[in-house]
Design an enzyme around this catalytic site. Structure first.
Site, PDB file in Angstrom:
ATOM      1  N   HIS A  60      11.720  20.580 -18.496  1.00  0.00           N
ATOM      2  CA  HIS A  60      12.466  21.517 -17.662  1.00  0.00           C
ATOM      3  C   HIS A  60      13.527  20.723 -16.914  1.00  0.00           C
ATOM      4  CE1 HIS A  60       9.541  19.861 -14.846  1.00  0.00           C
ATOM      5  NE2 HIS A  60      10.225  20.371 -13.821  1.00  0.00           N
ATOM      6  N   HIS A  62      14.288  20.409 -13.454  1.00  0.00           N
ATOM      7  CA  HIS A  62      14.254  19.935 -12.086  1.00  0.00           C
ATOM      8  C   HIS A  62      14.697  18.473 -12.106  1.00  0.00           C
ATOM      9  CE1 HIS A  62      11.353  23.264 -10.516  1.00  0.00           C
ATOM     10  NE2 HIS A  62      12.610  23.581 -10.336  1.00  0.00           N
ATOM     11  N   ASP A  64      13.935  15.614 -10.941  1.00  0.00           N
ATOM     12  CA  ASP A  64      13.064  14.459 -11.157  1.00  0.00           C
ATOM     13  C   ASP A  64      12.631  14.295 -12.603  1.00  0.00           C
ATOM     14  OD1 ASP A  64      11.609  16.881 -10.571  1.00  0.00           O
ATOM     15  OD2 ASP A  64       9.771  15.709 -10.370  1.00  0.00           O
ATOM     16  N   HIS A  65      13.062  15.208 -13.463  1.00  0.00           N
ATOM     17  CA  HIS A  65      12.685  15.128 -14.877  1.00  0.00           C
ATOM     18  C   HIS A  65      13.853  14.836 -15.809  1.00  0.00           C
ATOM     19  CE1 HIS A  65       8.419  16.577 -14.706  1.00  0.00           C
ATOM     20  NE2 HIS A  65       8.846  16.874 -13.484  1.00  0.00           N
ATOM     21  N   HIS A 137       6.104  27.493 -14.642  1.00  0.00           N
ATOM     22  CA  HIS A 137       6.648  26.735 -13.527  1.00  0.00           C
ATOM     23  C   HIS A 137       7.723  27.584 -12.848  1.00  0.00           C
ATOM     24  CE1 HIS A 137       7.023  23.253 -11.113  1.00  0.00           C
ATOM     25  NE2 HIS A 137       8.193  22.838 -11.584  1.00  0.00           N
ATOM     26  N   ASP A 208       5.614  19.987 -15.818  1.00  0.00           N
ATOM     27  CA  ASP A 208       5.142  20.659 -14.603  1.00  0.00           C
ATOM     28  C   ASP A 208       4.700  22.079 -14.939  1.00  0.00           C
ATOM     29  OD1 ASP A 208       6.112  18.353 -13.556  1.00  0.00           O
ATOM     30  OD2 ASP A 208       7.496  19.288 -12.133  1.00  0.00           O
ATOM     31  N   HIS A 266       1.854  12.958 -12.764  1.00  0.00           N
ATOM     32  CA  HIS A 266       2.722  13.707 -11.846  1.00  0.00           C
ATOM     33  C   HIS A 266       2.009  13.904 -10.509  1.00  0.00           C
ATOM     34  CE1 HIS A 266       5.445  17.002 -10.487  1.00  0.00           C
ATOM     35  NE2 HIS A 266       6.333  16.343 -11.221  1.00  0.00           N
TER      36      HIS A 266
END
Length: 305
Positions: A60, A62, A64-65, A137, A208, A266
């Site tokens: 996905h 976000h 931080d990914h 998510h 996530d 995570h």
């Protein structure tokens, strides 16, 4: 070879011990990344995973990914990479990655191919498929299941010789699943000397997500399930609010799916060093092999018997 190296195991923000999310999966001669958080390229160097990445699979978008992909792809261009690089992810993969990678910057030395995929749209690679499955998510998200092709069954040369089959090309034909005709007119079928095909390995990475039925189905019988474990029991309401998983929830998915091994990753910064409570909570549900991932952890996935 099927080797998983954890490049980053922290949730949302890095710590001294843990980088943001990234996984390096080397299968035979190909290297894949599943997510590419900020700092991933340095982790690839530190843990010796290599830069010969063939594809990146995002769960996905976000920050931080995926933010680490921007610098990493530029580094590959500075090194004069020539081979194309494929990027796969859920919407808005094309719009977001095209903006982040190409706006106001020099051209890459190689072709970057962006693919926006939906659950079930398998990506074929050499000897395996990367299969996206739906997760739950706060933004469009997918998990990724690496599923190897079935392996040929074991060939029994003693049975072949007992049937009068001479060593050589006829052995090879039977191993390839082809019937053979002998000089005396007899036909020998592969199943007479070759065992049924053996399943390939399955490695499932959720990204996530809160625990969900789609993950259970995607991970059913998998050799390894790498599952979101952002929180413990004390933050169950927070996990529900943010659509993340607790250790107990991840363990329930592993139990329901009948996986061989569960790896929790995570982690919230509060569990950076003190992750033992997560193990205790997961153990109340899951008694199989269990790991809490740490940066640099390497997991070799053995061939099933």
């Amino acid at each position: 070879m099927l080797r998983l190296t954890f490049l980053g195991t922290s949730a949302a923000q890095p710590t001294i011990r843990r980088n943001l999310t990234g996984h390096a999966v080397r299968r035979e001669r190909e290297l894949f990344l599943v997510d590419c958080g900020e700092g991933t390229q340095r982790q690839l160097i530190q843990f010796g995973a290599g830069f010969d990445v063939a594809a990146i699979f995002f769960t996905h978008f976000h920050a931080d990914h995926y933010l680490g992909a921007i610098g990493f792809l530029r580094t590959l261009s500075m090194q004069n990479r020539a081979e194309p690089l494929d990027l796969y992810g859920p919407r808005p993969a094309k719009r977001l990655l095209e903006t982040m990678l190409f706006t106001g910057a020099e051209r890459f030395s190689y072709e970057v191919r962006i693919h926006e995929v939906r659950a079930g749209e398998a990506v074929r690679r050499d000897g395996c498929a990367m299969v996206p499955f739906p997760t739950e998510h706060r933004t469009p998200s997918l998990g990724w299941a690496l599923r190897e092709d079935a392996r040929p069954g074991r060939f029994h040369p003693d049975k072949a010789e007992a049937l009068g089959i001479p060593k050589g090309p006829l052995f090879g034909a039977l191993q390839r699943g082809e019937p053979v005709t002998l000089p005396d007119g007899r036909t020998v079928r592969p199943e007479e000397v070759v065992e049924p095909a053996r399943r390939g390995r399955a490695l499932v990475i959720t990204g996530d997500t809160r625990p969900c039925a789609a993950t259970v189905e995607a991970a059913r019988g998998a050799d390894v399930l790498v599952h979101d474990c952002t929180f413990g029991d004390g933050e169950a309401e927070r996990a529900e609010e943010t659509l993340h998983s607790t250790a107990r929830g991840a363990a329930q998915v592993a139990h329901d799916a009948g996986v061989v091994r569960l790896v929790l990753t995570h982690l919230s910064t509060r569990y950076d060093r003190a992750w033992e409570p997560l193990v205790e909570q997961a153990r109340e549900v899951w008694q199989g092999p269990l790991d809490v991932a740490h940066d640099g952890m390497v997991l070799e996935v053995p061939l099933p018997a």
